[in-house]
Design a protein around this motif. Sequence first.
Motif, PDB file in Angstrom:
ATOM      1  N   ASN A   1       0.625  -1.027  -0.146  1.00 28.37           N
ATOM      2  CA  ASN A   1       0.097  -0.044   0.269  1.00 28.37           C
ATOM      3  C   ASN A   1       0.579   1.166  -0.208  1.00 28.37           C
ATOM      4  OD1 ASN A   1      -2.085   1.910  -0.060  1.00 28.37           O
ATOM      5  ND2 ASN A   1      -2.707   1.268   2.363  1.00 28.37           N
TER       6      ASN A   1
ATOM      7  N   ALA B   1      -0.228   4.401  -0.463  1.00 32.51           N
ATOM      8  CA  ALA B   1      -0.817   5.757  -0.607  1.00 32.51           C
ATOM      9  C   ALA B   1      -0.640   5.660   1.118  1.00 32.51           C
ATOM     10  CB  ALA B   1      -2.560   5.085  -0.625  1.00 32.51           C
ATOM     11  N   HIS B   2       0.330   4.747   2.256  1.00 33.79           N
ATOM     12  CA  HIS B   2      -0.413   4.421   3.653  1.00 33.79           C
ATOM     13  C   HIS B   2       0.622   6.171   4.313  1.00 33.79           C
ATOM     14  CE1 HIS B   2      -1.534   2.936   7.000  1.00 33.79           C
ATOM     15  NE2 HIS B   2      -0.153   3.040   7.179  1.00 33.79           N
TER      16      HIS B   2
ATOM     17  N   SER C   1      -0.219   8.879   2.916  1.00 32.09           N
ATOM     18  CA  SER C   1      -1.727   9.863   3.072  1.00 32.09           C
ATOM     19  C   SER C   1      -2.286   9.476   3.806  1.00 32.09           C
ATOM     20  CB  SER C   1      -2.105   9.633   1.364  1.00 32.09           C
ATOM     21  OG  SER C   1      -1.292   9.705  -0.063  1.00 32.09           O
TER      22      SER C   1
ATOM     23  N   THR D   1      -2.729   1.734  -5.764  1.00 30.64           N
ATOM     24  CA  THR D   1      -2.268   2.552  -4.482  1.00 30.64           C
ATOM     25  C   THR D   1      -1.833   3.434  -4.817  1.00 30.64           C
ATOM     26  OG1 THR D   1      -0.274   0.997  -4.240  1.00 30.64           O
ATOM     27  CG2 THR D   1      -2.164   0.189  -3.008  1.00 30.64           C
ATOM     28  N   TYR D   2      -0.434   3.857  -6.245  1.00 27.39           N
ATOM     29  CA  TYR D   2      -0.364   5.712  -6.592  1.00 27.39           C
ATOM     30  C   TYR D   2      -0.903   6.194  -6.118  1.00 27.39           C
ATOM     31  CZ  TYR D   2       3.108   8.354  -8.232  1.00 27.39           C
ATOM     32  OH  TYR D   2       3.717   9.244  -8.739  1.00 27.39           O
TER      33      TYR D   2
ATOM     34  N   ILE E   1      -2.510   8.179  -4.349  1.00 25.43           N
ATOM     35  CA  ILE E   1      -1.512   9.285  -3.836  1.00 25.43           C
ATOM     36  C   ILE E   1      -2.198  10.158  -4.339  1.00 25.43           C
ATOM     37  CG2 ILE E   1       0.286  10.602  -3.612  1.00 25.43           C
ATOM     38  CD1 ILE E   1       1.592   7.485  -3.137  1.00 25.43           C
TER      39      ILE E   1
ATOM     40  N   GLU F   1      -4.269  13.324  -2.670  1.00 29.67           N
ATOM     41  CA  GLU F   1      -3.598  15.158  -2.858  1.00 29.67           C
ATOM     42  C   GLU F   1      -4.265  15.929  -3.775  1.00 29.67           C
ATOM     43  OE1 GLU F   1      -0.924  16.108  -1.582  1.00 29.67           O
ATOM     44  OE2 GLU F   1      -0.004  14.479  -0.855  1.00 29.67           O
TER      45      GLU F   1
ATOM     46  N   GLY G   1       1.608  17.161   0.295  1.00 25.20           N
ATOM     47  CA  GLY G   1       2.691  16.776   0.282  1.00 25.20           C
ATOM     48  C   GLY G   1       3.601  15.919   1.782  1.00 25.20           C
TER      49      GLY G   1
ATOM     50  N   GLY H   1       2.975  12.796   3.668  1.00 27.43           N
ATOM     51  CA  GLY H   1       2.550  11.324   3.477  1.00 27.43           C
ATOM     52  C   GLY H   1       3.958  11.301   2.828  1.00 27.43           C
ATOM     53  N   GLY H   2       4.481  11.761   2.097  1.00 27.63           N
ATOM     54  CA  GLY H   2       5.800  11.221   0.987  1.00 27.63           C
ATOM     55  C   GLY H   2       7.046  10.389   1.272  1.00 27.63           C
TER      56      GLY H   2
ATOM     57  N   LEU I   1       6.514   7.488   4.394  1.00 24.10           N
ATOM     58  CA  LEU I   1       5.986   6.493   3.573  1.00 24.10           C
ATOM     59  C   LEU I   1       7.648   5.233   3.234  1.00 24.10           C
ATOM     60  CD1 LEU I   1       4.293   4.650   2.454  1.00 24.10           C
ATOM     61  CD2 LEU I   1       4.234   5.182   0.146  1.00 24.10           C
TER      62      LEU I   1
END
Length: 290
Positions: free
Chosen positions: A38, A40-41, A43, A101-102, A105, A109, A220, A222-223, A226
Amino acid sequence: MDFPTFLVQCLNAIQYGLLLFLVASGLTLIFGIMGVINLAHGSFYMIGAYLAFSLAPLFGDQFILQLLAGVALAAIFGYLLEWVFFSYLYQRDHLQQVLMTYSLILVFEEGRSILIGNEVHGVKAPDWLSGGISLGGVMTYPIYNLFASAACLVVAIGLYYVVNRTKLGMMIRAGASNRDMVRGLGINIRLLYRTVFAAGVALAALAGMIAAPVTSVYPGMGGHILIICFVVVVIGGIGSITGALIAALLVGFVDTFGKVFFAQLSGIGVYLLMAAILIWRPEGLKSKGY
């Protein structure tokens, strides 16, 4: 380095490590138990931070209630997201999981940009957690940072207890080992997966809400978290809660003291730690030992 400065850096490392653990624990549960990579986690961590910003005017100084409301909203969101999206990823190969999952993101966003905008926001710590404690001389440490560390530690203990000492935890561990056997025993594996995913989203969002008064809220965010959390999961062992905690604290200390003593090389310290541990134990520190 004098002792008060050393103590401050140790406290910073512990706080950072425990926040990493909250995010990484959800990631390792989803990855280790559900088999979904995942991306997107991170995020969900960002969503938690923006929840803290959005809910602050509604709750005022009732920070605990604000955290509980944010966690509840994040858990509901995670439950619905697993139902309408992630439940279709279990039979897909890892490349498809990564690509899909990307895409989430990008969706999150863009949604954040439309709903809240692209400005950087600050979240004020509650008045009852303002100020600091003296560490000798002119050195002080913010009370809120101590609260953040204590809250993360309480959640870590609770999570360990649930996974290792409850019936739900027994089903989670069994589902990670052999999902077909668990299904054959009459356990609703879909509901179990939805519960695990909702818990993972709630943990990441809680970390974002706790971190918001310390780091501010920005697009951004969360990037970076992650990438570091994937490092924590790999070091700790995929699927291991205990391993994630140990790895997160190790990463916290290496990153914090690396910036103090080796500022120009601090960016690679965590990755050198990961490489060294993987050479020693390719399966990670705990390897599904929970």
